[in-house]
Motif scaffolding. Structure first.
Motif, PDB file in Angstrom:
ATOM      1  N   MET B   1       0.847  -1.193   0.000  1.00  0.00           N
ATOM      2  CA  MET B   1       0.000   0.000   0.000  1.00  0.00           C
ATOM      3  C   MET B   1       0.885   1.246   0.000  1.00  0.00           C
ATOM      4  O   MET B   1       1.739   1.405   0.856  1.00  0.00           O
ATOM      5  N   ALA B   3       1.789   5.111   0.487  1.00  0.00           N
ATOM      6  CA  ALA B   3       1.322   6.141   1.407  1.00  0.00           C
ATOM      7  C   ALA B   3       0.591   7.249   0.667  1.00  0.00           C
ATOM      8  O   ALA B   3      -0.433   7.740   1.121  1.00  0.00           O
ATOM      9  N   LYS B   6      -3.153   6.838  -0.247  1.00  0.00           N
ATOM     10  CA  LYS B   6      -4.152   6.859   0.813  1.00  0.00           C
ATOM     11  C   LYS B   6      -4.383   8.243   1.399  1.00  0.00           C
ATOM     12  O   LYS B   6      -5.115   8.387   2.355  1.00  0.00           O
ATOM     13  N   ARG B   7      -3.737   9.227   0.799  1.00  0.00           N
ATOM     14  CA  ARG B   7      -3.923  10.587   1.305  1.00  0.00           C
ATOM     15  C   ARG B   7      -5.418  10.930   1.277  1.00  0.00           C
ATOM     16  O   ARG B   7      -6.120  10.654   0.329  1.00  0.00           O
ATOM     17  N   MET B   8      -5.882  11.541   2.361  1.00  0.00           N
ATOM     18  CA  MET B   8      -7.325  11.721   2.467  1.00  0.00           C
ATOM     19  C   MET B   8      -7.742  13.149   2.181  1.00  0.00           C
ATOM     20  O   MET B   8      -6.969  14.076   2.326  1.00  0.00           O
ATOM     21  N   ARG B   9      -9.006  13.276   1.761  1.00  0.00           N
ATOM     22  CA  ARG B   9      -9.525  14.585   1.384  1.00  0.00           C
ATOM     23  C   ARG B   9      -9.974  15.371   2.608  1.00  0.00           C
ATOM     24  O   ARG B   9     -10.044  14.850   3.706  1.00  0.00           O
ATOM     25  N   ARG B  10     -10.298  16.644   2.364  1.00  0.00           N
ATOM     26  CA  ARG B  10     -10.864  17.471   3.422  1.00  0.00           C
ATOM     27  C   ARG B  10     -12.372  17.331   3.415  1.00  0.00           C
ATOM     28  O   ARG B  10     -12.968  16.948   2.419  1.00  0.00           O
ATOM     29  N   GLU B  12     -14.634  15.310   4.594  1.00  0.00           N
ATOM     30  CA  GLU B  12     -15.223  14.048   4.152  1.00  0.00           C
ATOM     31  C   GLU B  12     -16.592  13.843   4.787  1.00  0.00           C
ATOM     32  O   GLU B  12     -16.733  13.933   6.008  1.00  0.00           O
ATOM     33  N   ALA B 107      -9.088   9.850  15.916  1.00  0.00           N
ATOM     34  CA  ALA B 107      -9.651   9.120  14.775  1.00  0.00           C
ATOM     35  C   ALA B 107      -9.368   9.941  13.505  1.00  0.00           C
ATOM     36  O   ALA B 107      -8.932  11.078  13.598  1.00  0.00           O
ATOM     37  N   PRO B 108      -9.615   9.351  12.340  1.00  0.00           N
ATOM     38  CA  PRO B 108      -9.351  10.116  11.107  1.00  0.00           C
ATOM     39  C   PRO B 108     -10.384  11.225  10.866  1.00  0.00           C
ATOM     40  O   PRO B 108     -11.185  11.166   9.948  1.00  0.00           O
ATOM     41  N   VAL B 109     -10.360  12.210  11.735  1.00  0.00           N
ATOM     42  CA  VAL B 109     -11.263  13.361  11.659  1.00  0.00           C
ATOM     43  C   VAL B 109     -10.388  14.567  11.948  1.00  0.00           C
ATOM     44  O   VAL B 109      -9.578  14.524  12.873  1.00  0.00           O
ATOM     45  N   ASP B 110     -10.503  15.632  11.162  1.00  0.00           N
ATOM     46  CA  ASP B 110      -9.710  16.811  11.498  1.00  0.00           C
ATOM     47  C   ASP B 110     -10.590  17.910  12.076  1.00  0.00           C
ATOM     48  O   ASP B 110     -11.814  17.774  12.130  1.00  0.00           O
TER      49      ASP B 110
END
Ligand SMILES: Nc1ncnc2c1ncn2[C@@H]1O[C@H](COP(=O)(O)OP(=O)(O)O)[C@@H](O)[C@H]1O
Ligand SMILES: [Mg+2]
Lengths: 296, 262
Positions: B1, B3, B6-10, B12, B107-110
């Protein structure tokens, strides 16, 4: 690729250097104990790893993701168990888990909740509000919540601080089960026993950096030797003894009401008093020698 | 995988929905009390002001029976008290006392998603609670009108602005009792010069000008537009409310980020 790679990490809070040139590598599949006294910078390190603190300098990679830019992708694959209980107390056990399953984008929320209920042994309490649970149950739930998405890496920040011994043992059992499944674990603690029981490797941290690292047995052999001799006596005699033993080139540390002569097997005849209690060297000896702090 | 892949969007939707689901889970434990008071409050006000004041001192205001004038105005009261206050106190308590945000941000939350979700949830709730006074006023002789269908939407947008304001205040004060200043200096004056209980046209010119930049006054006018007929100027009022919502949204995110990320 290591699960965690930190090099030269620095984090200041005003004049305080909470993390001060930290190098730390955690290979996949091990449980690393970050052992350090209060204020060593353990929690700050954990916050850096979850992107809740941004380093002033240094390189940070978690599961291959560079921080802080890809922190969110790293958090998706990482579980975190906080030091303080921050469950939603009015909400049911299963809803607490379901919310975090959603936050971690778990596809089958129901299955994840069931799995965590089994793990925390709370299946029959699933519809109870959290504030109806005992302290031990809440702790198990807190731990299970951090595992709701079956993370590859788990961060535990002083998971048993302030808990009574029975609950602590329960949590250790759960962490032991997690270890046996091959999950990579970074656990910070200032309890020697916790590090001894759980950690494959220990990194001793003080003043914001790791000062020694290795398997507990290796650290003991390197820094403490084989045996420690403890002497109980009035303060006056202890002070004299300490001076004379240190003059012989041996290391001495305070041990509550006693002093401990570390590496006593190397002492010349007559240096260690007859009434000393000789025991095997421990990680505690290493911790106190390296950090200068009395162990808890 | 890899890196990079897997970059995540704003912003979401999954992250926002997750945070909102936490609010829903909590709301299920206290909705009865909140709903009870939100229904009872306008009834009490309408009885006291509408019947008491209306029967003895005033008959009609701007061509509308006084009780209907107050009833439509009270939509704004319901909105500010179900948005600004929960945003202030709720955010502060979750941040300082319950450490809720520390868990969510692990968690994956900004912060942007967290604040957006909190604001959306409060605004959705206010959008619904805001309609309650209007419905209660039906019982006091107000006639339904098509324009009223827009009221939940007006309430939602106004509440977004107040939620953003509340979150910003929660990120600014050091102690929870400092909210007393915010309430006394901001919330109460806004509530009083909104045109709920008396038309602002009777106020001194300076105060009238201030009332124009009071989002609550603009909401009151929009609700009365929905009940008694819109004017062109209502489009500007709505645009103003949208602008306030966007502005406080960005400020709230910036302030919370400064608080939550070291
Ligand atoms: N948000 C903060 N603001 C100011 N100082 C802080 C903050 N967080 C930690 N510190 C300081 O940084 C040092 C390391 O703290 P911490 O990482 O919590 O240590 P540990 O978890 O090992 O006890 C301490 O001196 C602490 O007071
Ligand atoms: Mg700590």
């Amino acid at each position: 690729m290591a699960a965690i790679e930190l090099s030269g990490v620095v984090k200041h809070f005003g004049p305080i250097a909470a993390v001060n040139g930290l190098d730390l590598e955690v290979p996949e599949g091990i449980c690393l104990g970050l052992l350090g006294p209060n204020g060593a910078g353990k929690s700050t390190t954990m916050r850096l790893l979850t992107g809740q603190a941004i380093a002033d300098a240094g390189e940070l990679r978690v599961l291959g993701h560079g921080l802080p830019s890809d922190s969110k992708a790293a958090r998706l694959e990482m579980g975190v168990v906080p030091q303080l209980d921050n469950l939603d107390v009015d909400v049911t056990v299963e809803d607490n888990l379901a919310v975090y399953a959603r936050l971690y984008r778990v596809e089958d929320v129901g299955a994840a909740v069931d799995r965590c209920l089994d793990l925390a042994r709370l299946r029959d309490r699933r519809r109870d509000a959290v504030d109806e649970l005992s302290g031990g149950m809440r702790r198990r739930l807190l731990l299970a919540r951090g595992l709701v998405h079956e993370p590859r890496l788990v961060l535990l920040d002083e998971p048993t601080v302030g808990l009574d011994p029975q609950i602590r043992t329960e949590i250790w059992t759960l962490i032991g089960e997690l270890k046996s499944r091959g999950t990579t674990i970074l656990i910070s603690t200032h309890y020697i026993e916790e590090a001894e029981r759980l950690a494959d490797e220990v990194a001793v941290m003080t003043h914001g950096k790791v000062i020694s690292r290795g398997r507990p047995a290796d650290l003991i052999a390197e820094h403490a030797g084989r045996q420690t001799a403890e002497v109980y006596a009035p303060p006056q005699r202890l002070a004299e003894l300490r001076a004379s033993v240190e003059a012989e080139g041996l290391k001495v540390r305070p041990a509550g009401p006693a002093i401990a002569i570390v590496g006593s097997e190397r002492a010349a005849a007559g240096v260690v008093p007859e009434d000393a209690v000789v025991r095997a060297a421990t990680l505690e000896d290493v911790f106190v020698l390296l950090t200068g702090e009395e162990a808890e | 995988m890899s890196a990079g892949a897997k970059r995540m969007r704003r912003l979401e939707p999954a992250a926002i929905a997750g945070v909102m689901s936490r609010e829903v889970a909590n709301f299920r434990t206290y909705w009865k009390g909140t709903t009870f008071s939100s229904v009872l409050e306008p009834i009490v006000y309408l009885l006291a002001f509408g019947l008491g004041l209306g029967a003895t001192l005033v008959d009609e205001v701007e061509g509308v029976p006084y009780i209907q004038f107050v009833g439509t105005g009270m939509v704004a009261t319901a909105v500010i008290f179900s948005s600004a206050l929960p945003a202030m106190f709720g955010t502060f308590v979750k941040h300082r006392f319950q450490n809720t945000y520390e868990a969510i941000l692990a968690a994956p939350v900004d912060v942007e998603e967290l604040v957006t979700a909190e604001m959306l949830w409060i605004a959705l709730r206010s959008g619904i609670y805001g309609c309650v006074p209007l419905i209660v006023t039906f019982a006091f002789g107000l006639d339904p009108a098509w324009g009223m269908l827009l009221v939940p939407f007006f309430c939602f947008v106004t509440a977004l602005g107040f939620a953003g304001f509340g979150v910003t205040m929660a990120a600014t004060v050091d102690k929870i009792d400092q909210f007393n200043y915010v309430t006394a200096l901001c919330i109460t004056p806004l509530f009083l010069v909104a045109g709920t209980f008396f038309p602002i046209s009777g106020l001194p010119k300076g105060v009238q000008l201030v009332a124009q930049i009071n989002p609550l006054h603009q909401l009151v006018e929009l609700v009365r537009g929905g009940a008694f007929g819109f004017e062109w100027v209502d489009t500007a009022r709505f645009a103003f409310l949208v602008a306030i919502a966007l502005l406080t949204w960005r400020i709230a995110i910036a302030r919370m980020r400064a608080r939550l990320i070291d």
